[in-house]
Design a protein around this motif. Sequence first.
Motif, mmCIF file in Angstrom:
data_model
loop_
_atom_site.group_PDB
_atom_site.id
_atom_site.type_symbol
_atom_site.label_atom_id
_atom_site.label_comp_id
_atom_site.label_asym_id
_atom_site.label_seq_id
_atom_site.Cartn_x
_atom_site.Cartn_y
_atom_site.Cartn_z
ATOM 1 N N GLU B 177 -11.031 30.052 -42.434
ATOM 2 C CA GLU B 177 -9.999 29.190 -41.769
ATOM 3 C C GLU B 177 -9.318 30.216 -40.506
ATOM 4 O OE1 GLU B 177 -9.974 29.153 -45.271
ATOM 5 O OE2 GLU B 177 -11.106 27.331 -45.158
ATOM 6 N N ASN B 202 -10.375 24.060 -42.126
ATOM 7 C CA ASN B 202 -11.133 24.307 -43.376
ATOM 8 C C ASN B 202 -12.423 24.742 -43.000
ATOM 9 O OD1 ASN B 202 -13.159 23.056 -45.456
ATOM 10 N ND2 ASN B 202 -11.248 23.068 -46.531
ATOM 11 N N ARG B 203 -13.135 25.641 -43.618
ATOM 12 C CA ARG B 203 -14.354 26.112 -43.391
ATOM 13 C C ARG B 203 -15.542 25.088 -43.472
ATOM 14 N NH1 ARG B 203 -13.763 29.245 -49.062
ATOM 15 N NH2 ARG B 203 -11.782 29.146 -47.939
ATOM 16 N N TYR B 204 -15.332 23.921 -44.063
ATOM 17 C CA TYR B 204 -16.167 23.092 -43.881
ATOM 18 C C TYR B 204 -16.171 22.034 -42.551
ATOM 19 C CZ TYR B 204 -17.738 24.751 -48.448
ATOM 20 O OH TYR B 204 -18.048 25.954 -49.360
#
Lengths: 531, 299
Positions: B177, B202-204
Amino acid sequence: MKSGQIVGGGLQDIYIREKSGSQMELGDLLVADGDNSDYTIIQVKDLAYRSQIPQQTLDLSAGMELEGYGDNLEFMQPELRNYLIARAKALIYVKKTGEEEYLTKSPKRLPSFFNSIRSIEKSDLEFLNPNKLEKSVYLGNIRSGSDVKNDVKVHIDLIKSLTHHILIPATTGRGKSNLVKVMLWSILDTEGAGILVLDPHNEYYGDHVKVGLRNHPKKDEKLDYYSPSKDNEEALTLSINIKKIRPDHFKGIGGFSSVQSEAMRMFFNKFKENWICEIAKGKDFETLKGMGIQEKTANVLKRKIETQLKVSVDPSDGNKCVFNSNLFVGGESGLSTISDIVDSLEKEKTVIIDSSKLTDFEELFVGSIISSNIFSKYKNFNSEDLNDKPVISIVIEEAPRVLGKEVLESGGGNIYGTIAREGRKFKIGLIAITQLSSVIPRPILANMNTKIILGNEMSLERSAIIDSASQDLSDDNRIIASLDKGEAIVSSVFTKFAVPIYTPEFNKFTKEYLKNISSKKEIKGVTEVLG
Amino acid sequence: MQLNRVYFNVFQNKKLISPKSNIPCRIEFLSYTSSNFDHGNLFFETKFSLENDFFRKYLPLEKDLKIKAFERDFVLGNQLMMERMASMARRFSEWTIAEHIIDSELEEGDIIIKDGSLQTSHPNENQYVKNVFKKAKEKGVIFTGLSKTSRHTTDTRIPIISAIDRLSEDFKIPYKEWCYFPVPINKKTTEHKALIMVVKLNRYADTPFRFEIFKDQADNMTKNEILDLVSIIADYSRDRSLPGYPYGLIDAHLWARVRNEEILGYQAMLFSEITKLGMWKEINSHINTISTHDKLDEM
């Protein structure tokens, strides 16, 4: 406390959003309160997941979780966005009109949209019948899903329900015998009914190890127990003198053809009470010809009498009749057995016949003899006399043996079929227990006006029960399939809706009963009478 | 006619909490925007129609919604110009309601995230923004905005968010992030009083977003304080339905969006009233010219 809110649907299907953590169950009884001392009782028929998150996102999210990508992700406000929707059906509308006065209607109107829903409480069931009946049979305690309301006991009108027949359909292990034991125990406590129990597993009376009806305080005055086994010290000997057997007792029992039945009648006409012995002895061609019976038919009859009644002759002793079982006897013994049993039934007793050592034929035949005697006796009473007589009910296990389509169609009917169709007029009913309701003809099933439906995983059987139930159970298929041991649904013309019950385990039930009797206390809880 | 709906929510420790005051979380009103020529100038005027007069105190003054069309607006054409002007009512009310929220719901150290940019698009809007920022500053509430889209581009005309996202990949930055700031802005937009950032919360997340902090407040924050602020918002951006987008804004989207079927209900009532006034024939011919587009859409 279960709660939810109506979010859509119609009379058939009311959709309720469950409050998180409520843990609603299939079959739960819920209440939607109205504004004017009125409320609607609804029952959960199905449950489904629902989410505000699109299915595609949920699928992906589950995939991420499963494949190890799910870290740092969560459901925000899970209680708001992921939830359960209950599909429910309105069972009955109730309006309190006065002190202990209620107006009930089958639901023709819907509870208000967005109405709150709550768990049912004891007070919500007071409408059932505050004027308690004197003669009733206890079935169990009311149940909402799997939550048993021990303080609301479910009784059903003894006379009406027994006269209009009771069907107890269930597969093995769902608590049929337990239910019947509890019912019979309860009947021993009341007056107005005589019960004949054909007990193929010898499980109702009990023994020194197993608790049974013998433990009932009124056992001596209200219970008779017969067994063909002479070793059974507690039982009266069940032996029937063949002189008391009539050809019509075989009607639909034992697989006799119409020619054979006719031949039996000819023997009876000619030899009166000795007719069976005379068949066993055999007759010469000329005698048979004179009676209009073929030799072949007489031989078959002789063989059947030997195998089924175990009556033969001893050629070495002047062709004297020999009785090879304790059940069917000659001489002077067993002459009063049938009349004793009928008398007991008329005295409102419960008569248990231990048929565990009897063959299928013997059991049904004994039942047929007794039932035929009762039926013809009651049929001959004038209506005034009949009014004073108790209702008589016959408990028959594996009912399709005598009520199955094939049996009734091929054998020209039997006394059990006659009782099922006409018994109501003469205060005689059946308590038919079966795993296979589907093989009982629909008119007979429909005549069984009270059905105590226990768990059944066979779809065909459930359909047969649902199709012939007194209430619309079309939505209860899944519920019936999921009923656990002891759980049942009472569908009766004498109940205002199909009532979910739980029948307590007989041992615990009797233990509590006896404890309360000994301490001269009343059984805990208020008795509610349905019907 | 426009159906406007403005919604807010308050989260504390990641739980939605009920408003402390009696300010409604969802304020809904109809606005009517008309265009008139006055001394050779085209003016747009907006009036409110409120089902609940209680809402009026949360809305901008109608006089501030009388707006003169600029030359650049004419480039948009009549329809788009009207839509833009009509949207002013909602935009302005977002500021007035934000001011009320700060006043009655928030405490020092709280963060408010507005859906969209902190940029203003009309001189009359500036006064409302000033009032909100003043209130935020007084109470110590950090005022931020998060935009789903951004028109900013690099000198080479690449969308700035894409460019920064690509940069993070090219440089293989070790953070899942991250945030990038300050994003330089065109010097011409001097009215823009915000620190612009690009944040991947967020990483996703499929995409980073444009994030802004009221400049006066950002200027008084250390780098770590800004990172802490973004981290807090990142913690609220872990929802599975849209990773990397603050959950409060997802919730706001659900409650504030106006569905087509809702409009149809109002449309029916409007047409009914027009008919009662005996003006249906005239109005209908105007509607038909516009609705050809809808008909084509239905084909």
